[in-house]
Write a protein that holds these residues in place. Structure first.
Motif, PDB file in Angstrom:
ATOM      1  N   PRO A 134       0.853  -1.185   0.000  1.00  0.00           N
ATOM      2  CA  PRO A 134       0.000   0.000   0.000  1.00  0.00           C
ATOM      3  C   PRO A 134       0.888   1.234   0.000  1.00  0.00           C
ATOM      4  O   PRO A 134       1.961   1.231   0.615  1.00  0.00           O
ATOM      5  N   PRO A 135       0.487   2.294  -0.676  1.00  0.00           N
ATOM      6  CA  PRO A 135       1.330   3.493  -0.737  1.00  0.00           C
ATOM      7  C   PRO A 135       1.750   4.037   0.619  1.00  0.00           C
ATOM      8  O   PRO A 135       2.877   4.510   0.774  1.00  0.00           O
ATOM      9  N   ASP A 136       0.877   3.932   1.627  1.00  0.00           N
ATOM     10  CA  ASP A 136       1.218   4.511   2.930  1.00  0.00           C
ATOM     11  C   ASP A 136       2.219   3.680   3.718  1.00  0.00           C
ATOM     12  O   ASP A 136       2.683   4.097   4.783  1.00  0.00           O
ATOM     13  N   GLU A 137       2.588   2.504   3.195  1.00  0.00           N
ATOM     14  CA  GLU A 137       3.590   1.675   3.856  1.00  0.00           C
ATOM     15  C   GLU A 137       4.948   1.724   3.155  1.00  0.00           C
ATOM     16  O   GLU A 137       5.916   1.120   3.616  1.00  0.00           O
ATOM     17  N   LEU A 138       4.996   2.453   2.052  1.00  0.00           N
ATOM     18  CA  LEU A 138       6.199   2.433   1.216  1.00  0.00           C
ATOM     19  C   LEU A 138       7.427   2.991   1.930  1.00  0.00           C
ATOM     20  O   LEU A 138       8.487   2.359   1.935  1.00  0.00           O
TER      21      LEU A 138
END
Length: 228
Positions: A134-138
């Motif tokens: 997910p983008p927020d975990e990148l």
């Protein structure tokens, strides 16, 4: 059609997309995805002057490497890689396009004989059928990769939804570019993160306009003469 004929059409589309977006064709790496076609068809790819070739199975990779045996080829592994198959693949490729979990990073670091150029896969669209972070975990993931010195993050990768809605495609590709820019701005030594692996046969022209550096082209280049 011959690969050379298909390539002419694709090159024209690449040039047009670059002109529209103020880019140069030299910024684009065309990767031929040969996972479904024969060795003979893959030889046509080389004869056409394409030296970046992608496979997504360890058996397909090894078969083509043995048959082609050309040092000019840059081998790319795309798609999901099971940790148990890392040792069969990772030292045979120049680029890995689907790094998306720490367990895989750990296994790559353990098995690699060299520093591996990796694209971190991001599930920008949020589709359940697609792999990737997910983008927020990148950013946290990138930071955690400092523990694995044999991994170099050269860029990000995503797969857009299969749709004709250009606005959706642009939104996905643009978001990956923004994420790339954010990571690049951090100046991580292990993650220069310059590349964007995005765009396939149906949408590569849009991906280029949104910043793609590596496009993965299968059916429109090599056709659909499947092996199995």
């Amino acid at each position: 059609m011959r690969v050379t004929d298909n390539l002419t059409t694709i090159q024209q589309m690449i040039e047009a997309s670059c002109q529209r977006s103020g880019r140069t064709v030299e910024e684009i790496t065309l990767i031929a995805v040969t996972k479904y076609v024969t060795i003979e068809r893959t030889k046509e790819v080389l004869q056409a002057g394409i030296t970046n070739i992608a496979e997504n199975r360890d058996t397909g990779l090894s078969e083509k490497q043995v048959a082609l045996d050309d040092p000019a080829i840059s081998w790319h592994f795309i798609g999901q890689l099971q940790t148990k198959k890392v040792k069969k693949v990772i030292n045979q490729v120049d680029y890995f396009h689907a790094l998306d979990r720490l367990s895989l990073a750990e296994e790559i670091n353990k098995r690699a004989d060299k520093v591996i150029s990796c694209f971190v896969q991001v599930n920008v669209s949020g589709e359940e059928s697609k792999a990737g972070l997910p983008p927020d975990e990148l950013e946290m993931f990138i930071q955690q990769l400092t523990a694995y010195p044999k991994i170099k993050v050269v860029g990000l990768m995503t797969m857009a939804p299969f749709t004709d809605d250009e606005s959706i495609l642009r939104q996905v590709f643009r978001r990956l570019r923004e994420l790339r820019d954010q990571i690049q701005a951090k100046g991580y030594k292990h993650a220069p993160c310059q590349g964007l692996s995005m765009g396939m046969s149906n949408d590569f022209h849009i991906a280029i306009e949104e910043g793609a550096t590596h496009i993965r082209i299968g059916s429109s280049l090599v056709g659909t003469d499947k092996l199995r």
